[in-house]
Design an enzyme around this catalytic site. Structure first.
Site: not given
Ligand code: SF4
Length: 350
Positions: A117, A36, A135
């Site tokens: 996020y 991520e 996103d």
């Protein structure tokens, strides 16, 4: 209900068609976190070799936490947005010290480099937290699904407004898979230009495709691009190249080396011969960088300036474009460049 069955259809497709990415093949909290961080602002194809190398050298939080920062930055070299590497390193130290950390998005949102996020992505994938990820890919899918005509000033505002809808679509079971499926759909099917609506698993729910012009969404104001001119200096002395090492507290390129700007080297702009002109785009800036040769006598001492022997160039963390430019200038023979040299990096006297 309009979206009844949406997540089921999406997940059926995802489990059949998802790309077998390494962080999906052998999932773990650590691999999810690293992927991520690397995927923020960066494409999957670019991340893949970095992820593989990273896992060999730093296989878990504990090993990463114990690594020197210079080595962490070296492995990140070329991925850009280097603050991510420093944040990931700091995060690893915290997680390694308290392995029983809270599993909520709020708890993870307090860690370095973890925004809403990333917190939602990590906790939904690793702990099945019911948190929706929104996103750019998901914004595109959601605005097309609903034929959303709202004008948004930027992607961040759109993500904020669309989060309740993303949460509404999120199932109680396998929210992490659902989040990944939404992102996968945006990345591989619901493309910015030419979305593949004919093979889309959720076409029957899609108002944008129903209207025949899904590319019209999202309606986000185009970014204002600013032009910048930068003059850089190429200066050699006794088998070393003059570089500038960014201050450790810098937001963008902490501890990384670059060819110095004329200001950093105290050299009058444009006086030496022009060796190369390079263009690149960083966020909203279109940057033209002109590299001029300079004589060592023209360089004034300054903070962060170091002479790096050619032989040590591979060992230091150098910004990706600068490594390419330096290699290119040596190959094409710009100024006379020795092939090898001895000695240590030598700070200029202040
Ligand atoms: S049908 Fe087309 S526009 Fe709608 S979600 Fe699928 S790919 Fe995107």
């Amino acid at each position: 209900m309009k979206f009844s069955g949406f997540s089921r259809d999406l997940l059926t497709w995802y489990r059949r068609a998802a790309r077998p990415l390494p962080w999906r093949r052998e999932p773990s909290l650590y691999r999810t976190v690293v992927s991520e961080f690397m995927l923020q602002q960066t494409q999957v194809a670019t991340v893949l070799p970095y992820f593989q190398r990273w896992m060999v050298e730093f296989p878990d939080f504990r090993v990463l936490a114990a690594a020197p920062e210079a080595r962490v930055l070296k492995l990140w070299e070329g991925l850009g947005y280097y603050r991510r590497a420093r944040h990931l390193h700091q995060l690893a130290k915290i997680v390694a010290a308290e392995p029983g950390r809270e599993r909520t998005p709020e708890g993870w949102g307090e860690l370095p480099g973890v925004g809403p996020y990333t917190a939602a992505a990590i906790t939904s994938i690793a702990f099945s937290a019911r948190a929706a990820c929104v996103d750019g890919n998901v914004v595109r899918v959601l605005t097309r699904l609903t034929a959303d005509e709202s004008p948004y000033p930027d992607g961040v505002s759109a993500a904020r407004v669309l989060t309740p809808l993303a949460e509404e679509l999120l199932p109680a079971q396998a929210p992490g898979d659902h989040n990944q499926a939404m992102m996968e759909l945006g990345a591989t099917v619901c493309l910015r230009r030419n979305p593949c609506c004919l093979v889309c698993p959720v076409r029957s729910y899609c108002a944008g495709a129903g209207r025949g012009a899904p590319e019209a969404y999202p309606k986000i104001a185009p970014k204002k691009v600013e032009r910048m001119e930068v003059t850089r200096v190429w200066c050699e002395r006794r088998g070393s190249l003059l570089l500038h090492r960014t201050h450790p507290d810098s937001r963008r390129l902490a501890d990384l080396h670059e060819l110095p700007t004329a200001e950093q080297a105290g050299v009058k702009k444009g006086t030496g011969p022009l060796l190369a002109r390079k263009k690149r785009r960083i966020t909203r800036f279109d940057i033209t960088e002109s590299i001029h040769a300079a004589k060592p006598a023209a360089v004034r001492s300054g903070e962060g300036l170091v002479w790096v022997p050619w032989a040590e160039l591979d060992a230091i963390a150098l910004s990706g474009p600068h490594r390419r430019w330096i290699a290119e200038l040596r190959r094409t023979g710009g100024p006379a460049m020795p092939r090898s040299a001895r000695g240590k990096s030598e700070p200029l006297l202040r």
